[in-house]
Scaffold this motif. Structure first.
Motif, mmCIF file in Angstrom:
data_model
loop_
_atom_site.group_PDB
_atom_site.id
_atom_site.type_symbol
_atom_site.label_atom_id
_atom_site.label_comp_id
_atom_site.label_asym_id
_atom_site.label_seq_id
_atom_site.Cartn_x
_atom_site.Cartn_y
_atom_site.Cartn_z
ATOM 1 N N ARG A 135 0.862 -1.190 0.000
ATOM 2 C CA ARG A 135 0.000 0.000 0.000
ATOM 3 C C ARG A 135 0.890 1.228 0.000
ATOM 4 N N GLY A 136 0.359 2.273 -0.623
ATOM 5 C CA GLY A 136 1.063 3.547 -0.613
ATOM 6 C C GLY A 136 2.004 3.770 -1.779
ATOM 7 N N TYR A 137 2.161 2.796 -2.645
ATOM 8 C CA TYR A 137 3.035 2.957 -3.810
ATOM 9 C C TYR A 137 2.182 3.350 -5.004
ATOM 10 N N GLY A 138 2.561 4.388 -5.693
ATOM 11 C CA GLY A 138 1.762 4.881 -6.813
ATOM 12 C C GLY A 138 2.157 4.336 -8.170
ATOM 13 N N GLN A 139 3.265 3.599 -8.232
ATOM 14 C CA GLN A 139 3.750 3.079 -9.511
ATOM 15 C C GLN A 139 4.071 1.594 -9.373
ATOM 16 N N PRO A 140 3.746 0.797 -10.395
ATOM 17 C CA PRO A 140 4.033 -0.640 -10.317
ATOM 18 C C PRO A 140 5.525 -0.942 -10.154
ATOM 19 N N GLU A 141 6.381 -0.102 -10.727
ATOM 20 C CA GLU A 141 7.831 -0.310 -10.583
ATOM 21 C C GLU A 141 8.241 -0.236 -9.117
ATOM 22 N N ASN A 142 7.642 0.705 -8.388
ATOM 23 C CA ASN A 142 7.964 0.879 -6.977
ATOM 24 C C ASN A 142 7.453 -0.284 -6.128
ATOM 25 N N ILE A 143 6.291 -0.801 -6.483
ATOM 26 C CA ILE A 143 5.737 -1.955 -5.767
ATOM 27 C C ILE A 143 6.669 -3.151 -5.942
ATOM 28 N N LEU A 144 7.034 -3.418 -7.193
ATOM 29 C CA LEU A 144 7.900 -4.553 -7.481
ATOM 30 C C LEU A 144 9.258 -4.390 -6.804
ATOM 31 N N SER A 145 9.801 -3.193 -6.824
ATOM 32 C CA SER A 145 11.091 -2.933 -6.151
ATOM 33 C C SER A 145 10.989 -3.203 -4.654
ATOM 34 N N ALA A 146 9.891 -2.761 -4.043
ATOM 35 C CA ALA A 146 9.700 -2.983 -2.603
ATOM 36 C C ALA A 146 9.603 -4.478 -2.304
ATOM 37 N N TRP A 147 8.858 -5.204 -3.108
ATOM 38 C CA TRP A 147 8.741 -6.644 -2.889
ATOM 39 C C TRP A 147 10.087 -7.349 -3.062
ATOM 40 N N MET A 148 10.885 -6.876 -3.994
ATOM 41 C CA MET A 148 12.184 -7.517 -4.235
ATOM 42 C C MET A 148 13.156 -7.295 -3.074
ATOM 43 N N THR A 149 12.892 -6.311 -2.209
ATOM 44 C CA THR A 149 13.768 -6.107 -1.053
ATOM 45 C C THR A 149 13.447 -7.078 0.084
ATOM 46 N N LEU A 150 12.318 -7.757 -0.011
ATOM 47 C CA LEU A 150 11.903 -8.724 1.011
ATOM 48 C C LEU A 150 12.215 -10.134 0.505
ATOM 49 N N GLU A 151 13.031 -10.860 1.227
ATOM 50 C CA GLU A 151 13.488 -12.167 0.756
ATOM 51 C C GLU A 151 12.331 -13.113 0.417
ATOM 52 N N HIS A 152 11.323 -13.196 1.285
ATOM 53 C CA HIS A 152 10.218 -14.119 1.024
ATOM 54 C C HIS A 152 9.418 -13.709 -0.219
ATOM 55 N N GLN A 153 9.260 -12.413 -0.451
ATOM 56 C CA GLN A 153 8.536 -11.978 -1.656
ATOM 57 C C GLN A 153 9.395 -12.187 -2.901
ATOM 58 N N ARG A 154 10.675 -11.890 -2.799
ATOM 59 C CA ARG A 154 11.581 -12.135 -3.925
ATOM 60 C C ARG A 154 11.548 -13.619 -4.296
ATOM 61 N N ASN A 155 11.557 -14.493 -3.283
ATOM 62 C CA ASN A 155 11.492 -15.934 -3.544
ATOM 63 C C ASN A 155 10.200 -16.318 -4.259
ATOM 64 N N ASN A 156 9.085 -15.703 -3.896
ATOM 65 C CA ASN A 156 7.812 -15.990 -4.565
ATOM 66 C C ASN A 156 7.810 -15.482 -6.003
ATOM 67 N N LEU A 157 8.279 -14.267 -6.185
ATOM 68 C CA LEU A 157 8.292 -13.675 -7.526
ATOM 69 C C LEU A 157 9.196 -14.455 -8.473
ATOM 70 N N LEU A 158 10.266 -15.025 -7.938
ATOM 71 C CA LEU A 158 11.234 -15.739 -8.769
ATOM 72 C C LEU A 158 11.164 -17.254 -8.572
ATOM 73 N N SER A 159 10.065 -17.746 -8.069
ATOM 74 C CA SER A 159 9.893 -19.176 -7.843
ATOM 75 C C SER A 159 9.521 -19.889 -9.145
ATOM 76 N N SER A 160 10.152 -21.030 -9.380
ATOM 77 C CA SER A 160 9.763 -21.835 -10.536
ATOM 78 C C SER A 160 8.543 -22.685 -10.195
ATOM 79 N N GLU A 161 8.201 -22.794 -8.912
ATOM 80 C CA GLU A 161 7.022 -23.565 -8.493
ATOM 81 C C GLU A 161 5.722 -22.847 -8.838
ATOM 82 N N PHE A 162 5.665 -21.544 -8.562
ATOM 83 C CA PHE A 162 4.452 -20.798 -8.863
ATOM 84 C C PHE A 162 4.372 -20.548 -10.364
#
Length: 185
Positions: A135-162
């Protein structure tokens, strides 16, 4: 499905989600459901009046362009890491929309009634799933960047399982609430 038909379908799903949210908020006023050991996380900056939001007065705007852009950026990131792009479908998009409406009222990975997020999914059953919320991010690039700083979210985004993803970005009172939901077969 035409754009008008999708909009009508979204309005029906959205209104149903709002009604469910109102019922769940009203039923949870006395505390956690019996036997549920789930702890609710609250935003430390939230005021006591945040919990008194009346869902009937909720006016939100789904930003389909931003939601689509978030998926495109995520798939570009996956491509640059030699991973297959996420697939999406209407069930995944509907699930993300319901969750986006819910996190306006309770910014949590648990649904408002304390149930698991998968209970909002109406597609085929799956055993492995996850979500990312922002919440609070106005651009998709910023959302994705924020998620990539969190190990568990980075793992989900880059998971071959999902293999499947749904995304929804919703604006409410000048703030954007975004959800990405993940499934594996």
């Amino acid at each position: 499905m035409t754009s008008r038909a999708r909009k009508i379908k979204f309005n029906v799903v959205f209104r149903a989600a709002l009604f469910l949210t109102a019922v769940l908020i009203a039923s949870s006023c006395s505390g956690s459901p019996a036997g549920n050991a789930t702890e609710y996380s609250r935003d430390p900056d939230a005021s006591a009046s945040d919990s008194a939001v009346d869902p009937a007065e909720y006016i939100g705007t789904l930003d389909e362009e931003m939601s689509g852009e978030l998926i495109l950026l995520t798939n570009a990131l996956r491509n640059s890491n030699d991973l297959a792009p996420f697939e999406t479908n209407e069930d995944m998009a509907d699930w993300a929309r319901v969750r986006a409406a819910e996190i306006v009222f309770s910014f949590d990975h648990v649904r408002i009634d304390g149930s698991d997020i998968i209970t909002a999914y109406r597609g085929e059953s799956h055993t492995k799933y996850y979500s990312a919320i922002a919440r609070g991010y106005g651009q998709p690039e910023n959302i994705l960047s924020a998620w990539m700083t969190l190990e568990h979210q980075r793992n989900n985004l880059l998971s071959s399982e999902f293999t499947h993803v749904g995304a929804a970005c919703m604006w409410h009172e000048g703030m954007c609430y975004c959800v990405m939901v993940f499934l594996c077969p």
